[in-house]
Design an enzyme around this catalytic site. Structure first.
Site, PDB file in Angstrom:
ATOM      1  CD  GLU A 241      -3.134  -1.306   1.827  1.00 53.50           C
ATOM      2  OE1 GLU A 241      -3.246  -0.529   2.780  1.00 53.50           O
ATOM      3  OE2 GLU A 241      -3.990  -2.172   1.526  1.00 53.50           O
ATOM      4  CD  GLU A 242       6.386   2.885   2.470  1.00 49.75           C
ATOM      5  OE1 GLU A 242       6.191   2.167   3.473  1.00 49.75           O
ATOM      6  OE2 GLU A 242       7.433   3.524   2.276  1.00 49.75           O
ATOM      7  NE  ARG A 243       7.920  -1.233  -1.772  1.00 51.52           N
ATOM      8  CZ  ARG A 243       8.508  -2.349  -1.361  1.00 51.52           C
ATOM      9  NH1 ARG A 243       8.073  -3.521  -1.801  1.00 51.52           N
ATOM     10  NH2 ARG A 243       9.533  -2.304  -0.531  1.00 51.52           N
ATOM     11  N   GLY A 246       2.640   5.791  -3.062  1.00 50.79           N
ATOM     12  CA  GLY A 246       3.754   6.595  -3.588  1.00 50.79           C
ATOM     13  C   GLY A 246       3.605   6.836  -5.079  1.00 50.79           C
TER      14      GLY A 246
END
Ligand SMILES: Cc1cc2nc3c(=O)[nH]c(=O)nc-3n(C[C@H](O)[C@H](O)[C@H](O)COP(=O)(O)OP(=O)(O)OC[C@H]3O[C@@H](n4cnc5c(N)ncnc54)[C@H](O)[C@@H]3O)c2cc1C
Length: 388
Positions: A241-243, A246
């Site tokens: 989810e972070e990626r 981003g």
């Protein structure tokens, strides 16, 4: 992606917030190297923007990830990347595992106030000697009855100076590196935690990033998310989810660079005509816009599959890789056409050039994304397709 009226309404809510609460203050916050994070988070909480995908039982909106993606994309219109980054840390980096695997008590204590904006969170994975090599981190949490005693340090932790809790990845046993880690929620006011002065960064200057030290920090075991030894796996999931966040957040930031550069090149004249009349320049802008659309399509595809609960490790890694690479290309190309003005510190494209550079480094560098993609393609020496 089929966007509904609800998606468009959410987009407008985020856009209005950025234009009213963030953009008028960005220059000052960039100069100060920080922004009033608690005040902004409470305002975001009032609009439910910190809990778009989080469960309704804890104050979230209970929507699927496509709504999160829309918000991440729209926060990209911010005049400085640091504020969206710090919001993304709260929504998509330090709370996904808590929401998915945390206990009812943990969610009441940490998730609910993270959604209302009363508590600021941060994510503690990287260390001075372990950034790309997450498995090699050294911070340890030793068992002591019902508690852990934590010793070690974390490096480059965004939001840390203002954070109320850290989602910490630490070694909880001497087992193999992928099986000895746990995610533990640690309140930042626990005795033994100290935060160094925030780091002087190339970009993302309005967000604070600092080193955090743990010296015999006692925390109850009930603060561990899920079973002991499952932290590495949870963090790898949390990284997806972070990626995605981003990649989505970069799209409009890059479009903004192209739009502003076109406007500038319409006004700026050389040799008796506007710069934009040079075919080299208007063709380049068309090429960059095409590449941005390709990034958008890739990111949306990854998001669609993520919503359908498919494994998006490969697509999310590709989207992150493309976002980092394209971020460097677009900001560099645009800065060139601003000439000397583009080289000035406060120029919007020069700021984006510095901010976006992080995407190729943070949350897994480009080479780490390539390694994941190769592994899944079965081209890593000694690895066959499907090996874990
Ligand atoms: C502004 C900022 C904010 C951050 N926020 C956070 C945060 O909130 N929480 C957190 O935990 N971390 C955070 N980080 C840390 C970030 O995730 C790491 O910097 C990143 O993972 C890279 O780790 P490293 O810096 O140790 O680089 P290293 O691991 O030392 O790698 C250096 C470079 O070597 C190359 N490389 C590495 N491994 C390989 C390989 N196997 N093959 C080929 N090339 C390779 C890559 O180009 C890499 O950039 C932040 C960093 C920055 C700069």
């Amino acid at each position: 992606m089929q966007f509904t009226e609800e998606h468009q309404a959410l987009r407008k809510t985020v856009r209005d917030f950025v234009e009213k609460e963030i953009n008028p203050n960005c220059d000052e916050w960039e100069r100060e190297g920080r922004y009033p994070i608690h005040e902004i988070f409470r305002k975001l909480g009032d609009l439910s923007l910190l809990g778009i995908q989080k469960p309704e039982d804890y104050g979230g909106m209970g929507l699927d990830y496509s709504y999160n993606l829309v918000a991440a994309e729209e926060f990209g219109i911010a005049a400085a990347g640091g504020v969206p980054l710090s919001i993304g840390v709260q929504t998509d980096m330090c709370t996904p595992a808590l929401a998915r695997f945390g206990s009812t008590e943990q969610k009441e204590e940490f998730l609910r106030p993270a959604i209302t904006g009363e508590k600021v969170g941060c994510i503690g994975v990287s260390e001075v000697g372990a950034g790309s090599d997450v498995a090699g981190l050294k911070t340890n949490a030793k068992s002591d009855g019902d508690d852990y005693i934590i010793n070690g340090h974390k490096m480059w932790i965004t939001n840390a100076p203002s954070a109320d809790f850290i989602c910490l990845l630490a070694n909880t046993s001497d087992d193999k590196p992928h099986k000895n880690k746990s995610l533990i929620i640690v309140p930042m006011d626990t005795p033994g935690i100290s935060v160094a002065p925030h780091l002087d960064k190339l970009g993302m200057r309005s967000s604070e990033t600092a080193q955090v030290f743990f010296d015999d920090v006692r925390v109850p075991k009930r603060n561990r998310i899920g079973a002991e030894g499952t932290g590495f796996m949870m963090q790898m999931l949390q990284f997806q989810e972070e990626r995605l966040w981003g990649a989505a957040n970069v799209i409009k930031a890059l479009e903004g660079c192209v739009d502003k550069t076109i406007d500038y090149c319409r006004e700026r004249e050389t040799f008796g005509q506007p710069l934009i009349n040079n075919q080299a320049i208007h063709f380049r802008m068309a090429e960059l816009q095409t590449e941005i659309e390709a990034l958008r399509a890739l990111t949306y595809q990854a998001c669609e599959l993520h919503v359908a609960q498919k494994d998006v490790t490969q697509l999310a890694s590709m989207a992150k890789l493309k976002a980092g690479r394209l971020g460097r290309e677009v900001t560099d190309a645009c800065l060139q056409y601003w000439g000397g003005n583009g080289y000035m510190w406060d120029n919007p494209v020069s700021r984006a050039y510095r901010d976006v550079r992080l995407v190729s480094v943070g949350g897994g560098a480009d080479e780490i994304m390539l390694g994941i993609i190769c592994k899944l393609m079965g081209t890593l020496p000694g690895k066959q397709k499907g090996d874990s």
